[in-house]
Design a protein around this motif. Structure first.
Motif, mmCIF file in Angstrom:
data_model
loop_
_atom_site.group_PDB
_atom_site.id
_atom_site.type_symbol
_atom_site.label_atom_id
_atom_site.label_comp_id
_atom_site.label_asym_id
_atom_site.label_seq_id
_atom_site.Cartn_x
_atom_site.Cartn_y
_atom_site.Cartn_z
ATOM 1 N N ARG A 1 3.321 12.082 7.422
ATOM 2 C CA ARG A 1 3.215 12.877 7.155
ATOM 3 C C ARG A 1 3.476 13.398 7.941
ATOM 4 N NH1 ARG A 1 0.199 8.299 7.301
ATOM 5 N NH2 ARG A 1 -1.577 7.903 8.956
ATOM 6 N N LEU B 1 4.312 5.576 5.910
ATOM 7 C CA LEU B 1 4.339 7.785 5.232
ATOM 8 C C LEU B 1 4.538 8.302 6.147
ATOM 9 C CD1 LEU B 1 3.082 9.381 2.561
ATOM 10 C CD2 LEU B 1 1.256 8.430 3.675
ATOM 11 N N TYR C 1 7.637 8.303 1.507
ATOM 12 C CA TYR C 1 7.997 6.415 2.698
ATOM 13 C C TYR C 1 9.307 6.391 3.292
ATOM 14 C CZ TYR C 1 2.897 6.340 0.382
ATOM 15 O OH TYR C 1 1.687 6.360 0.364
ATOM 16 N N ARG D 1 2.769 11.016 -3.644
ATOM 17 C CA ARG D 1 2.035 11.298 -2.941
ATOM 18 C C ARG D 1 2.795 11.190 -1.277
ATOM 19 N NH1 ARG D 1 -1.164 5.685 -4.701
ATOM 20 N NH2 ARG D 1 -1.894 6.139 -6.765
ATOM 21 N N THR E 1 6.718 -3.227 3.537
ATOM 22 C CA THR E 1 5.843 -3.112 4.098
ATOM 23 C C THR E 1 6.513 -1.093 4.013
ATOM 24 O OG1 THR E 1 5.929 -2.364 6.721
ATOM 25 C CG2 THR E 1 4.274 -3.996 6.125
ATOM 26 N N SER F 1 1.741 3.908 -7.593
ATOM 27 C CA SER F 1 2.291 5.908 -7.758
ATOM 28 C C SER F 1 3.972 5.698 -8.116
ATOM 29 C CB SER F 1 2.671 5.775 -5.745
ATOM 30 O OG SER F 1 2.111 5.906 -4.942
ATOM 31 N N GLU G 1 0.651 -1.358 -0.232
ATOM 32 C CA GLU G 1 -0.437 -0.181 0.241
ATOM 33 C C GLU G 1 1.366 0.995 -0.129
ATOM 34 O OE1 GLU G 1 -3.320 1.787 -0.338
ATOM 35 O OE2 GLU G 1 -3.172 -0.151 -0.154
ATOM 36 N N GLY G 2 0.714 2.061 -0.824
ATOM 37 C CA GLY G 2 1.507 3.540 -1.163
ATOM 38 C C GLY G 2 2.132 3.787 -2.146
ATOM 39 N N LEU G 3 2.998 2.470 -2.164
ATOM 40 C CA LEU G 3 3.643 2.378 -3.236
ATOM 41 C C LEU G 3 3.544 1.941 -4.583
ATOM 42 C CD1 LEU G 3 6.777 1.205 -1.494
ATOM 43 C CD2 LEU G 3 6.075 3.617 -2.405
ATOM 44 N N THR H 1 7.348 10.289 -3.701
ATOM 45 C CA THR H 1 6.820 9.364 -4.569
ATOM 46 C C THR H 1 5.925 10.951 -4.374
ATOM 47 O OG1 THR H 1 4.630 8.925 -2.855
ATOM 48 C CG2 THR H 1 6.396 7.423 -3.766
ATOM 49 N N GLN I 1 2.187 15.583 4.337
ATOM 50 C CA GLN I 1 2.151 14.627 3.049
ATOM 51 C C GLN I 1 2.245 15.361 1.529
ATOM 52 O OE1 GLN I 1 -0.843 12.060 3.235
ATOM 53 N NE2 GLN I 1 -0.389 11.331 1.341
ATOM 54 N N TYR J 1 10.373 2.217 3.184
ATOM 55 C CA TYR J 1 10.656 1.174 2.583
ATOM 56 C C TYR J 1 10.837 -0.277 3.802
ATOM 57 C CZ TYR J 1 9.519 -3.528 0.820
ATOM 58 O OH TYR J 1 9.278 -4.824 0.193
#
Length: 192
Positions: free
Chosen positions: A145, A143, A132, A129, A140, A110, A105-107, A127, A155, A134
């Motif tokens: 923010r 993120l 992150y 967005r 996982t 993106s 999720e997230g990558l 990214t 973010q 990793y």
């Protein structure tokens, strides 16, 4: 004489005539073994000084890369090449040549602008967005923010990442300014 080098430079052109999948080169990276990796808008190429080997998704290699438009390339301490594309993150085991997609999720899907692998082998991914980290052992991505950084790191689209000699990570954003991250204290500092 003025403007002349004692050693004349010799230039050679690599293009689609030599095997590049596209003349639009977006990133060039030299790995620890001396190979030149060329990220194009139509695939990833490895150049050994003599020939070009291309990695791309097509009819014969479906889903090899999450996207053939390569934006960034980095190498970790475990002989892996990290490949950021227009739609996600991929990793190549350079020993076997096997490429895997990072599907967390997230990558996933993106636009990956930059990948920074620190001296301590931490993987930061910039990214469109946000930023992150990793964690390969858990597959996982965390993120960063405002809610997780004491209100400091927004973010937002990240455009650049660098590690300095003290181990600090410097983060340039599209429109929110400049930030510094201290991985040892897990603190962010803002430079608006």
């Amino acid at each position: 004489s003025q403007g002349r080098s004692a050693y004349p430079l010799k230039f050679e052109q690599l293009s689609t005539l030599n095997g590049l999948p596209s003349n639009e080169v977006q990133r060039i990276y030299q790995d620890k073994n001396g190979y030149i990796w060329i990220g194009t808008s139509s695939g990833l190429c490895q150049y050994d000084g003599y020939q070009i080997k291309t990695y791309k998704s097509n009819l014969y290699t479906l889903n090899l890369l999450s996207n053939n438009e390569i934006h960034c390339i980095a190498e970790d301490n475990n002989n892996h090449l990290w490949i950021g594309t227009y739609e996600g993150l991929n990793v190549m085991d350079k020993t076997t040549g096997r490429i895997s997609r990072i599907d967390c999720e997230g990558l996933r899907n993106s636009l990956i602008e930059r990948i920074l692998i620190t001296r301590k082998n931490r993987i930061f991914v910039a990214t469109d967005r946000g930023l992150y980290q990793y964690h390969a052992d858990k597959d996982t991505a965390f993120l960063y923010r405002r809610e997780t950084t004491e209100g400091v790191m927004p973010q937002t689209a990240i455009k650049s990442l660098n590690e300095d000699s003290y181990g600090y990570v410097w983060i340039g954003t599209w429109s929110q300014g400049f930030f510094r991250y201290n991985p040892e204290s897990d603190k962010f500092f803002s430079y608006p």
